[in-house]
Enzyme design. Structure first.
Site, PDB file in Angstrom:
ATOM      1  CG  HIS A 156       8.084  14.006   9.446  1.00 29.90           C
ATOM      2  ND1 HIS A 156       8.495  14.773  10.517  1.00 29.90           N
ATOM      3  CD2 HIS A 156       7.997  12.743   9.905  1.00 29.90           C
ATOM      4  CE1 HIS A 156       8.661  14.000  11.582  1.00 29.90           C
ATOM      5  NE2 HIS A 156       8.361  12.762  11.236  1.00 29.90           N
ATOM      6  CB  ALA A 203      -1.928  -8.340   1.959  1.00 25.56           C
ATOM      7  CE  LYS A 223      -2.312   3.550  -9.901  1.00 22.77           C
ATOM      8  NZ  LYS A 223      -2.560   4.952  -9.590  1.00 22.77           N
ATOM      9  NE  ARG A 226     -13.604  -8.556  -7.277  1.00 21.55           N
ATOM     10  CZ  ARG A 226     -14.291  -9.017  -6.216  1.00 21.55           C
ATOM     11  NH1 ARG A 226     -15.569  -8.743  -6.078  1.00 21.55           N
ATOM     12  NH2 ARG A 226     -13.682  -9.732  -5.301  1.00 21.55           N
TER      13      ARG A 226
END
Length: 243
Positions: A156, A203, A223, A226
């Protein structure tokens, strides 16, 4: 009232006659349980959707605008899944599984040119996953989404504080998820994102930018934590199972 009825019908099927035909078949066959029901739906649902080979469709599956749905051979749709195709449609690749309660909704009621949902072969859409395809969602082969994943190819606009956001329109850039990606439970992939081949989304992550191939991302916003294959820590001993 008549205009409301027309609007409702236009969002359920491609035409009034299609609506009558589809709803008649659902009334006759959608409730039938067990492999008997799957066999009947595998035969008669060919009249309303595009099916290559055989697809297994459980009872209580909801399909809308079925003429825009393309199921390849070996697709499995679990109970209580909901596919709403709209123009440009939904295509599900060979041997892909859509698990209980998942929602695949193209949701294109604004004539957006790139809308649609396309999923490659041997993938799995986890329980209660939601995929919104306004900007177009392209998912590769062997992609697994865990339960409660959200892949939302729309956003939106809320730039003007003096105007209700529902009057400011939407953007729909699209989402692309390449082959061999694993998306953890509860993760959210936002509009405009590309997830590279072999990446893992942890998750609960909220992905707002592109994810490089073979990279694990986590957090809100997500972010990199690894690179897969560039592992410095010692991997604990574990038992691995294969099909």
């Amino acid at each position: 009232m008549l205009s409301g009825l027309r609007l409702y019908l236009s969002r359920q099927a491609s035409s009034t006659w299609r609506y009558i035909a589809e709803q008649t078949l659902y009334l006759l066959f959608s409730w039938v349980p067990t492999v008997v029901g799957m066999g009947l739906r595998g035969i008669f649902y060919r009249l309303i959707l595009d099916m290559d080979g055989w697809a297994a469709i459980e009872n209580r599956v909801r399909l809308r605008m079925a003429d825009n749905i393309h199921l390849h051979n070996g697709v499995y749709l679990d109970q209580n899944t909901y596919l709403h195709a709209c123009p440009r449609g939904i295509e599900i690749g060979e041997d892909t599984i859509v698990m209980y309660g998942a929602v695949l909704h193209v949701y294109n009621f604004r004539d957006m040119p790139d809308s649609g949902i396309k999923i490659g072969r041997d993938s799995l859409v986890g329980e209660y996953t939601v995929i919104r395809g306004q900007g177009g969602v392209e998912i590769g082969e062997r992609v697994y989404t865990s339960p409660f994943t959200q892949i939302i190819a729309v956003n939106h606009v809320f730039d003007d504080p003096e105007q209700p956001f529902i009057e400011q329109g939407i953007t729909a850039e699209g989402i692309r998820i390449e082959d061999d990606v694993w998306i953890g439970s509860g993760a959210i992939i936002t509009d405009g994102v590309k997830v590279g081949k072999g990446a893992v989304v942890a998750a609960g992550a909220v992905v707002t930018g592109d994810v490089a191939a073979h990279t694990i991302v986590a957090g809100v916003p997500a972010k990199p934590i690894r690179e897969i294959g560039n592992q410095k820590e010692i991997v604990r001993e574990r038992t691995i199972y294969h099909l």
